[in-house]
Design an enzyme around this catalytic site. Structure first.
Site, PDB file in Angstrom:
ATOM      1  N   ASN A 129      48.643  82.371 104.914  1.00  0.00           N
ATOM      2  CA  ASN A 129      49.276  83.162 103.851  1.00  0.00           C
ATOM      3  C   ASN A 129      49.264  82.311 102.578  1.00  0.00           C
ATOM      4  OD1 ASN A 129      50.990  84.561 102.169  1.00  0.00           O
ATOM      5  ND2 ASN A 129      52.848  84.184 103.382  1.00  0.00           N
TER       6      ASN A 129
ATOM      7  N   LYS B  66      50.117  83.169  99.640  1.00  0.00           N
ATOM      8  CA  LYS B  66      51.167  83.541  98.681  1.00  0.00           C
ATOM      9  C   LYS B  66      50.544  83.679  97.277  1.00  0.00           C
ATOM     10  CE  LYS B  66      54.423  81.367 101.752  1.00  0.00           C
ATOM     11  NZ  LYS B  66      55.703  80.696 101.935  1.00  0.00           N
TER      12      LYS B  66
ATOM     13  N   HIS C  21      57.806  89.953 104.305  1.00  0.00           N
ATOM     14  CA  HIS C  21      57.968  88.493 104.214  1.00  0.00           C
ATOM     15  C   HIS C  21      59.311  88.193 103.541  1.00  0.00           C
ATOM     16  CE1 HIS C  21      57.419  84.343 103.002  1.00  0.00           C
ATOM     17  NE2 HIS C  21      56.457  84.270 103.899  1.00  0.00           N
TER      18      HIS C  21
ATOM     19  N   GLU D 262      60.117  86.202 101.342  1.00  0.00           N
ATOM     20  CA  GLU D 262      60.046  86.070  99.879  1.00  0.00           C
ATOM     21  C   GLU D 262      60.046  87.440  99.202  1.00  0.00           C
ATOM     22  OE1 GLU D 262      56.660  83.467  99.845  1.00  0.00           O
ATOM     23  OE2 GLU D 262      57.907  81.888 100.704  1.00  0.00           O
TER      24      GLU D 262
ATOM     25  N   GLU E  17      59.906  83.927 111.184  1.00  0.00           N
ATOM     26  CA  GLU E  17      59.874  82.892 110.150  1.00  0.00           C
ATOM     27  C   GLU E  17      61.297  82.582 109.708  1.00  0.00           C
ATOM     28  OE1 GLU E  17      55.854  82.704 108.028  1.00  0.00           O
ATOM     29  OE2 GLU E  17      57.023  84.237 107.019  1.00  0.00           O
TER      30      GLU E  17
ATOM     31  N   GLY F  75      58.362  76.532 103.677  1.00  0.00           N
ATOM     32  CA  GLY F  75      58.072  75.677 102.525  1.00  0.00           C
ATOM     33  C   GLY F  75      59.000  74.485 102.383  1.00  0.00           C
TER      34      GLY F  75
ATOM     35  N   SER G 153      56.611  75.978 107.743  1.00  0.00           N
ATOM     36  CA  SER G 153      56.195  74.573 107.726  1.00  0.00           C
ATOM     37  C   SER G 153      55.352  74.164 108.933  1.00  0.00           C
ATOM     38  CB  SER G 153      57.407  73.648 107.568  1.00  0.00           C
ATOM     39  OG  SER G 153      58.083  73.921 106.350  1.00  0.00           O
TER      40      SER G 153
HETATM   41  P1  PGA Z   1      54.991  77.587 104.929  1.00  0.00           P
HETATM   42  O1  PGA Z   1      55.052  79.184 104.714  1.00  0.00           O
HETATM   43  O2  PGA Z   1      53.992  77.334 106.020  1.00  0.00           O
HETATM   44  O3  PGA Z   1      54.542  77.045 103.591  1.00  0.00           O
HETATM   45  O4  PGA Z   1      56.360  77.146 105.308  1.00  0.00           O
HETATM   46  C1  PGA Z   1      55.002  80.058 105.804  1.00  0.00           C
HETATM   47  C2  PGA Z   1      55.189  81.469 105.335  1.00  0.00           C
HETATM   48  O5  PGA Z   1      56.058  81.708 104.487  1.00  0.00           O
HETATM   49  O6  PGA Z   1      54.459  82.397 105.769  1.00  0.00           O
END
Ligand code: PGA
Length: 245
Positions: free
Chosen positions: A12, A14, A96, A98, A165, A171, A207
């Site tokens: 992903n 983003k 997601h 976010e 998640e 992140g 992460s």
């Molecule tokens: P990350 O993001 O691996 O940077 O923690 C995962 C995600 O939000 O899909």
């Protein structure tokens, strides 16, 4: 009897990626000249999908990061599932965390988006996950199970993918321990309303990197990963894919 579920490694990107980053594909193919042992999906920004669709290896699937809940119409700025399918996408991420926090998307909207994805022939990757406060107050499982129930359309388990998640792991460099991830994935499988939960693929996200992927992906109910930061670096993404050989 437990079913064999093929693992899925999904990147992903983003809101990252410019035209020059299409080089990523050649680096990924150099690392994986043959088809990997797992399904591999990349969700770059929508602006790169068309170029990547014509340059990608056959084994790499493409997905969107979000879709609208309708297929066309007067919705300035939105991208529909039908448009993603038209570009050659097979999947789309919906719900997601976010988008839930930046755009106020709730379970009902996420479910409508997942339904729109199914209608367009895409596999929705429906994201669920608790905040740090919810985990610390012992509500994590209840929150995540309730998101699953309210965000998922009525459909066969094989038609969707779920991504667990934890918000506090996205992140941040912090991950759920393999045991905590396994426990949550098992709880989600148990909460699946149909009799076909053995076919449900549940990804872990937050992460994931080459150093922790193997321990997470070897858990029996962890069917793959949804990878943000580490999917931007071809060597790291390739190394996570290789843990599944
Ligand atoms: P990350 O993001 O691996 O940077 O923690 C995962 C995600 O939000 O899909």
């Amino acid at each position: 009897m437990a079913m064999m579920r093929r693992k899925l490694v999904a990147g992903n990107w983003k809101m990252n990626g410019l035209q020059k980053d299409r080089d990523f594909l050649s680096a990924l193919v150099d690392a994986h000249p043959d088809a990997p042992a797992a399904d591999v999906l990349l969700c770059p920004p929508a602006t790169l999908l068309s170029a990547m669709a014509s340059a990608k290896p056959d084994w790499l699937m493409l997905g969107g990061q979000d879709c609208a809940q309708t297929q066309s119409g007067a919705h300035t700025g939105d991208i529909s599932a039908a448009m993603l399918a038209d570009l050659g996408c097979s999947h789309v991420i919906v719900g997601h965390s976010e988008r839930r926090s930046d755009h106020g998307e709730g379970d009902a909207l996420v479910r409508a988006k997942a339904e729109a994805a199914l209608e367009a022939g895409l596999v929705p990757i429906i994201c669920v996950g608790e905040t740090l406060q919810q985990r610390e107050s012992g509500e994590a499982e209840a929150v995540v199970v309730s998101q699953l129930r309210a965000s998922t359309p009525e459909c066969d388990a094989g038609a969707v993918v779920i991504a667990y998640e934890p918000v506090w792991a996205i992140g941040t460099g912090r991950t759920a321990s393999p045991e905590d991830a396994q426990a949550m994935h098992a709880a989600l499988r148990t909460a699946w309303p149909g009799a076909d939960s053995d076919l449900l693929r549940i990804l872990y996200g937050g992460s994931m990197n080459p150093g922790n992927a193997e321990a997470l992906l070897s858990q029996s109910d962890v069917d793959g990963g949804l990878i943000g930061g580490a999917s931007l670096k071809p060597d790291q993404f390739a190394s996570i894919i290789r843990t599944l050989r």
